[in-house]
Design a protein around this motif. Sequence first.
Motif, PDB file in Angstrom:
ATOM      1  N   HIS A  57     -20.868  44.095  40.809  1.00  0.00           N
ATOM      2  CA  HIS A  57     -20.159  44.044  42.092  1.00  0.00           C
ATOM      3  C   HIS A  57     -18.666  44.346  41.938  1.00  0.00           C
ATOM      4  N   ILE A  58     -18.347  45.394  41.169  1.00  0.00           N
ATOM      5  CA  ILE A  58     -16.952  45.775  41.021  1.00  0.00           C
ATOM      6  C   ILE A  58     -16.384  46.140  42.402  1.00  0.00           C
ATOM      7  N   THR A  73     -16.019  42.538  32.113  1.00  0.00           N
ATOM      8  CA  THR A  73     -15.425  42.843  30.814  1.00  0.00           C
ATOM      9  C   THR A  73     -15.924  41.870  29.758  1.00  0.00           C
ATOM     10  N   GLU A  74     -16.029  40.590  30.114  1.00  0.00           N
ATOM     11  CA  GLU A  74     -16.549  39.594  29.182  1.00  0.00           C
ATOM     12  C   GLU A  74     -18.008  39.879  28.849  1.00  0.00           C
ATOM     13  N   LEU A  95     -23.758  48.000  40.943  1.00  0.00           N
ATOM     14  CA  LEU A  95     -22.636  48.270  40.056  1.00  0.00           C
ATOM     15  C   LEU A  95     -21.329  47.996  40.795  1.00  0.00           C
ATOM     16  N   THR A  96     -21.288  48.417  42.066  1.00  0.00           N
ATOM     17  CA  THR A  96     -20.102  48.246  42.896  1.00  0.00           C
ATOM     18  C   THR A  96     -20.427  47.306  44.049  1.00  0.00           C
ATOM     19  N   HIS A  97     -19.375  46.946  44.781  1.00  0.00           N
ATOM     20  CA  HIS A  97     -19.590  46.081  45.947  1.00  0.00           C
ATOM     21  C   HIS A  97     -19.591  46.866  47.245  1.00  0.00           C
ATOM     22  N   LEU A  98     -18.803  47.937  47.302  1.00  0.00           N
ATOM     23  CA  LEU A  98     -18.689  48.696  48.548  1.00  0.00           C
ATOM     24  C   LEU A  98     -18.928  50.186  48.352  1.00  0.00           C
ATOM     25  N   SER A  99     -19.396  50.597  47.191  1.00  0.00           N
ATOM     26  CA  SER A  99     -19.765  51.983  46.879  1.00  0.00           C
ATOM     27  C   SER A  99     -18.659  52.989  47.176  1.00  0.00           C
ATOM     28  N   ASP A 105     -15.902  54.965  39.877  1.00  0.00           N
ATOM     29  CA  ASP A 105     -15.173  55.481  38.732  1.00  0.00           C
ATOM     30  C   ASP A 105     -14.772  54.354  37.785  1.00  0.00           C
ATOM     31  N   GLN A 106     -14.398  53.206  38.343  1.00  0.00           N
ATOM     32  CA  GLN A 106     -13.996  52.083  37.496  1.00  0.00           C
ATOM     33  C   GLN A 106     -15.165  51.552  36.683  1.00  0.00           C
ATOM     34  N   VAL A 107     -16.324  51.364  37.318  1.00  0.00           N
ATOM     35  CA  VAL A 107     -17.468  50.831  36.580  1.00  0.00           C
ATOM     36  C   VAL A 107     -17.972  51.851  35.565  1.00  0.00           C
ATOM     37  N   ARG A 108     -17.888  53.136  35.900  1.00  0.00           N
ATOM     38  CA  ARG A 108     -18.283  54.170  34.930  1.00  0.00           C
ATOM     39  C   ARG A 108     -17.428  54.076  33.680  1.00  0.00           C
TER      40      ARG A 108
END
Length: 305
Positions: A57-58, A73-74, A95-99, A105-108
């Motif tokens: 949920h980034i 990160t942990e 992976l993300t919260h709002l796509s 890009d951040q989660v990638r």
Amino acid sequence: MTRRQLIRHAGWFGGAVVLTVAGGEVISHIADSRGTSAEAATGTSGSLRFVQVSDSHIGFHGPANMDVVGSFTEAIRQVNALGFRPDFVMHSGDLTHLSTADQFDQVRQMLTGLSTDRVFTVPGEHDSIGDAGRAYRHIFGKGTLGDGWYSFDTHGVHFIALVNTLSLEKLGHLGTEQIDFVRNDLAGLSSDTPVVVFSHIPLFAMYPQWGWSTDDALKVIALLRRFSSVTCLNGHVHQLFTKTEGNITFHSATTTAYPLPKPSRAPAPTPQVVPARQLKAALGIRTVGYRQGDRELAIKDTRLA
């Protein structure tokens, strides 16, 4: 409660328990202080070991977790400190919260920090907001079919990655095209091939009142019945749960972001605030092992705390 029942339901307690099969009997091994069991640490020639992370949920901001980037990160640090290099890592959705493009890009970029040769993903419903998953597939869908489903083989195990988050009414949905893909994909496999299925939403009726099920999953389950070893791994529910139906075992994974309430314990599945400094005890990763000759996979869930 019998020993077998205790092992089957241990996921509710969040214990780091490794399940293996020897001589037809399920045996549990409590993890040591480093989070690994002696068997998992040593491994065997030709064995397969991979990691499942889920629901990072980034982009989420709220009192349930003010730093989802930090907790993810942990989780990545914990994967890299397992004491072995996973054959691959699977992120089972949200992976993300709002796509948004920035969140993808951040989660990638964060996933590139994993010490593994391959990273696989399936989308969650939060990865498909407003565009039917197009932004997700642009970054993570290369080489996939249809709306992002695919399969692959390694170490004698056949893996199927499904998408059941795009046509949501209330429950997850696979659709005819994807079910036909599964039918054709399984057609050439022998019945003794171990099969592992990844999806975001559970393929069993965990709690349909909250949408924790897939409305047409029984059509896929019917195709899997002929195989002697089938394991279905999902995310979405942000908590550990295990269910066995005949030859098929379902495992719901915990999250790296924030906990959700257990079924019927709240009016709705909304992010739960836990006492200060106890959040990491509700988050975690999963390691999975397979040794040729065993009927089932060894599942071990480890908390971030």
